[in-house]
Design a protein around this motif. Structure first.
Motif, mmCIF file in Angstrom:
data_model
loop_
_atom_site.group_PDB
_atom_site.id
_atom_site.type_symbol
_atom_site.label_atom_id
_atom_site.label_comp_id
_atom_site.label_asym_id
_atom_site.label_seq_id
_atom_site.Cartn_x
_atom_site.Cartn_y
_atom_site.Cartn_z
ATOM 1 N N MET A 1 0.260 -1.035 0.018
ATOM 2 C CA MET A 1 -0.441 -0.108 0.100
ATOM 3 C C MET A 1 0.708 0.757 -0.264
ATOM 4 S SD MET A 1 -3.302 -0.938 -0.366
ATOM 5 C CE MET A 1 -4.196 0.152 0.462
ATOM 6 N N PHE A 2 2.231 0.924 0.948
ATOM 7 C CA PHE A 2 2.774 2.238 1.008
ATOM 8 C C PHE A 2 3.646 2.632 -0.683
ATOM 9 C CE2 PHE A 2 2.910 4.028 5.041
ATOM 10 C CZ PHE A 2 2.544 2.963 5.926
ATOM 11 N N GLY A 3 3.974 1.924 -1.363
ATOM 12 C CA GLY A 3 4.508 2.079 -2.434
ATOM 13 C C GLY A 3 3.381 2.277 -3.687
ATOM 14 N N ALA A 4 2.488 1.890 -3.785
ATOM 15 C CA ALA A 4 1.378 2.239 -4.683
ATOM 16 C C ALA A 4 1.094 3.689 -3.555
ATOM 17 C CB ALA A 4 0.097 1.292 -4.300
ATOM 18 N N PHE A 5 1.208 4.233 -2.427
ATOM 19 C CA PHE A 5 0.658 5.630 -2.767
ATOM 20 C C PHE A 5 1.483 5.945 -3.001
ATOM 21 C CE2 PHE A 5 -0.293 9.184 -0.071
ATOM 22 C CZ PHE A 5 -0.916 9.644 0.314
ATOM 23 N N PHE A 6 2.216 6.593 -2.638
ATOM 24 C CA PHE A 6 3.681 7.380 -2.815
ATOM 25 C C PHE A 6 4.112 6.692 -4.036
ATOM 26 C CE2 PHE A 6 3.991 6.891 2.030
ATOM 27 C CZ PHE A 6 3.769 7.992 2.125
ATOM 28 N N ILE A 43 10.244 11.637 -7.198
ATOM 29 C CA ILE A 43 11.119 11.565 -6.354
ATOM 30 C C ILE A 43 11.172 11.322 -5.154
ATOM 31 C CG2 ILE A 43 13.633 11.472 -6.594
ATOM 32 C CD1 ILE A 43 13.728 11.976 -9.908
ATOM 33 N N ALA A 44 10.516 12.899 -4.582
ATOM 34 C CA ALA A 44 10.539 12.620 -3.099
ATOM 35 C C ALA A 44 9.237 11.587 -2.927
ATOM 36 C CB ALA A 44 10.113 14.148 -2.766
ATOM 37 N N SER A 45 8.453 11.838 -3.820
ATOM 38 C CA SER A 45 7.495 11.070 -2.910
ATOM 39 C C SER A 45 7.893 9.771 -2.844
ATOM 40 C CB SER A 45 6.322 10.657 -3.978
ATOM 41 O OG SER A 45 5.191 10.083 -3.193
ATOM 42 N N VAL A 46 8.766 8.949 -4.050
ATOM 43 C CA VAL A 46 8.705 7.700 -4.206
ATOM 44 C C VAL A 46 10.187 7.315 -2.719
ATOM 45 C CG1 VAL A 46 9.972 5.622 -5.354
ATOM 46 C CG2 VAL A 46 8.221 7.442 -6.412
ATOM 47 N N LEU A 51 11.535 4.386 2.049
ATOM 48 C CA LEU A 51 11.817 4.985 3.245
ATOM 49 C C LEU A 51 11.056 3.673 4.294
ATOM 50 C CD1 LEU A 51 13.771 7.951 2.989
ATOM 51 C CD2 LEU A 51 15.333 5.972 3.383
ATOM 52 N N LEU A 52 10.144 4.751 4.040
ATOM 53 C CA LEU A 52 8.999 4.186 5.427
ATOM 54 C C LEU A 52 8.659 2.782 4.844
ATOM 55 C CD1 LEU A 52 6.189 7.036 4.699
ATOM 56 C CD2 LEU A 52 7.381 6.205 6.565
ATOM 57 N N MET A 53 8.872 2.007 3.421
ATOM 58 C CA MET A 53 8.612 1.039 3.154
ATOM 59 C C MET A 53 9.688 -0.356 4.009
ATOM 60 S SD MET A 53 7.252 0.224 -0.732
ATOM 61 C CE MET A 53 7.669 -1.245 -0.445
ATOM 62 N N GLY A 54 10.932 0.172 4.174
ATOM 63 C CA GLY A 54 11.996 0.040 4.893
ATOM 64 C C GLY A 54 11.301 0.005 6.214
ATOM 65 N N ALA A 55 11.421 1.251 7.115
ATOM 66 C CA ALA A 55 11.270 0.903 8.056
ATOM 67 C C ALA A 55 10.444 0.211 8.677
ATOM 68 C CB ALA A 55 10.865 2.480 8.712
ATOM 69 N N LEU A 56 9.437 0.080 8.070
ATOM 70 C CA LEU A 56 7.995 -0.499 8.665
ATOM 71 C C LEU A 56 8.225 -2.301 8.215
ATOM 72 C CD1 LEU A 56 5.055 1.781 7.877
ATOM 73 C CD2 LEU A 56 6.087 1.130 10.251
ATOM 74 N N GLY A 57 9.103 -2.715 7.248
ATOM 75 C CA GLY A 57 9.541 -3.474 7.582
ATOM 76 C C GLY A 57 8.820 -4.859 6.211
ATOM 77 N N ALA A 58 8.855 -4.008 4.980
ATOM 78 C CA ALA A 58 8.321 -3.937 4.187
ATOM 79 C C ALA A 58 9.885 -5.600 3.430
ATOM 80 C CB ALA A 58 8.323 -3.108 2.941
ATOM 81 N N PRO A 59 8.529 -6.532 2.785
ATOM 82 C CA PRO A 59 9.491 -7.022 1.698
ATOM 83 C C PRO A 59 11.031 -6.775 0.813
ATOM 84 C CG PRO A 59 7.117 -8.080 1.155
ATOM 85 C CD PRO A 59 7.236 -6.669 2.534
ATOM 86 N N VAL A 66 10.088 -0.972 -5.716
ATOM 87 C CA VAL A 66 10.282 0.764 -5.731
ATOM 88 C C VAL A 66 11.112 1.951 -5.708
ATOM 89 C CG1 VAL A 66 8.866 2.551 -4.358
ATOM 90 C CG2 VAL A 66 8.353 0.424 -4.469
ATOM 91 N N ALA A 67 12.317 1.070 -5.159
ATOM 92 C CA ALA A 67 13.492 1.663 -5.337
ATOM 93 C C ALA A 67 14.243 1.300 -6.064
ATOM 94 C CB ALA A 67 14.480 1.162 -4.714
ATOM 95 N N ALA A 68 13.503 0.797 -7.644
ATOM 96 C CA ALA A 68 13.723 0.585 -9.124
ATOM 97 C C ALA A 68 13.459 1.852 -10.225
ATOM 98 C CB ALA A 68 13.415 -0.755 -9.369
ATOM 99 N N MET A 69 12.100 2.247 -9.086
ATOM 100 C CA MET A 69 11.386 3.167 -9.316
ATOM 101 C C MET A 69 11.929 4.845 -9.554
ATOM 102 S SD MET A 69 7.358 3.822 -9.177
ATOM 103 C CE MET A 69 6.805 5.964 -10.410
ATOM 104 N N VAL A 70 12.863 4.540 -8.453
ATOM 105 C CA VAL A 70 13.199 6.204 -7.756
ATOM 106 C C VAL A 70 14.795 6.544 -8.508
ATOM 107 C CG1 VAL A 70 14.793 7.209 -6.041
ATOM 108 C CG2 VAL A 70 12.438 5.722 -5.431
ATOM 109 N N ALA A 71 15.981 5.367 -8.881
ATOM 110 C CA ALA A 71 16.818 5.243 -9.707
ATOM 111 C C ALA A 71 16.851 5.100 -11.111
ATOM 112 C CB ALA A 71 17.353 3.850 -9.500
ATOM 113 N N THR A 72 15.381 4.406 -11.881
ATOM 114 C CA THR A 72 15.336 5.585 -13.073
ATOM 115 C C THR A 72 14.502 6.476 -13.319
ATOM 116 O OG1 THR A 72 14.115 2.314 -13.225
ATOM 117 C CG2 THR A 72 12.921 4.865 -14.654
#
Length: 151
Positions: A1-6, A43-46, A51-59, A66-72
């Motif tokens: 959900m975080f990935g889709a939202f941001f 970029i800021a949103s994603v 970061l939130l996904m990482g902090a909340l223990g996402a797989p 989502v990081a691939a999206m940021v890098a792209t």
């Protein structure tokens, strides 16, 4: 959900808000100069979502996606400063490349969709063939490379 939202909801709302206020001409943000602000926001949103996904223990594969999206987006932003590359082509080719890494080479059967997206961008006169080819190549290379390193 975080990935889709941001990665999707917030960017779409930001673009719609900008269109309503007259900051950009349409939802595709076709003017290269206007794209820069939109891309920085996305970029800021994603990045925030990642970061939130990482902090909340996402797989890890979700974080890598989502990081691939940021890098792209970072690579596309750097190019957009000088040249209008196709984000649509980059996203579609990056998606197919990540699907192939995650689920196997049979996912490459979706590659004609990348060509269809590219054709539509040229047909709509939003991009040249070169801009679509560059976006397609960059999207696949950067997204797949980032995903492969982080998953």
């Amino acid at each position: 959900m975080f990935g889709a939202f941001f990665a999707a909801v917030l960017p779409v709302l930001f673009i719609r808000f900008g269109v309503r206020r007259g900051r950009w001409a349409d939802r595709h943000v076709g003017v290269r100069r206007q794209r820069l602000l939109v891309m920085v926001f996305i970029i800021a949103s994603v990045t925030t979502g990642t970061l939130l996904m990482g902090a909340l223990g996402a797989p890890p594969p979700m974080i890598a996606l989502v990081a691939a999206m940021v890098a792209t987006l970072v690579v596309l932003l750097a190019i957009t400063v000088a040249w209008k590359v196709s984000v649509h082509a980059a996203v579609s080719s990056g998606s197919v490349a990540i699907l192939a890494l995650a689920y196997g080479p049979w996912a490459l059967a979706a590659s004609p969709l990348v060509a269809l997206v590219g054709w539509s961008r040229v047909r709509l006169r939003d991009h040249t063939t070169g801009q679509v080819l560059a976006g397609s190549a960059l999207g696949a290379l950067v997204a797949a490379g980032t995903f492969a390193l982080l998953r």
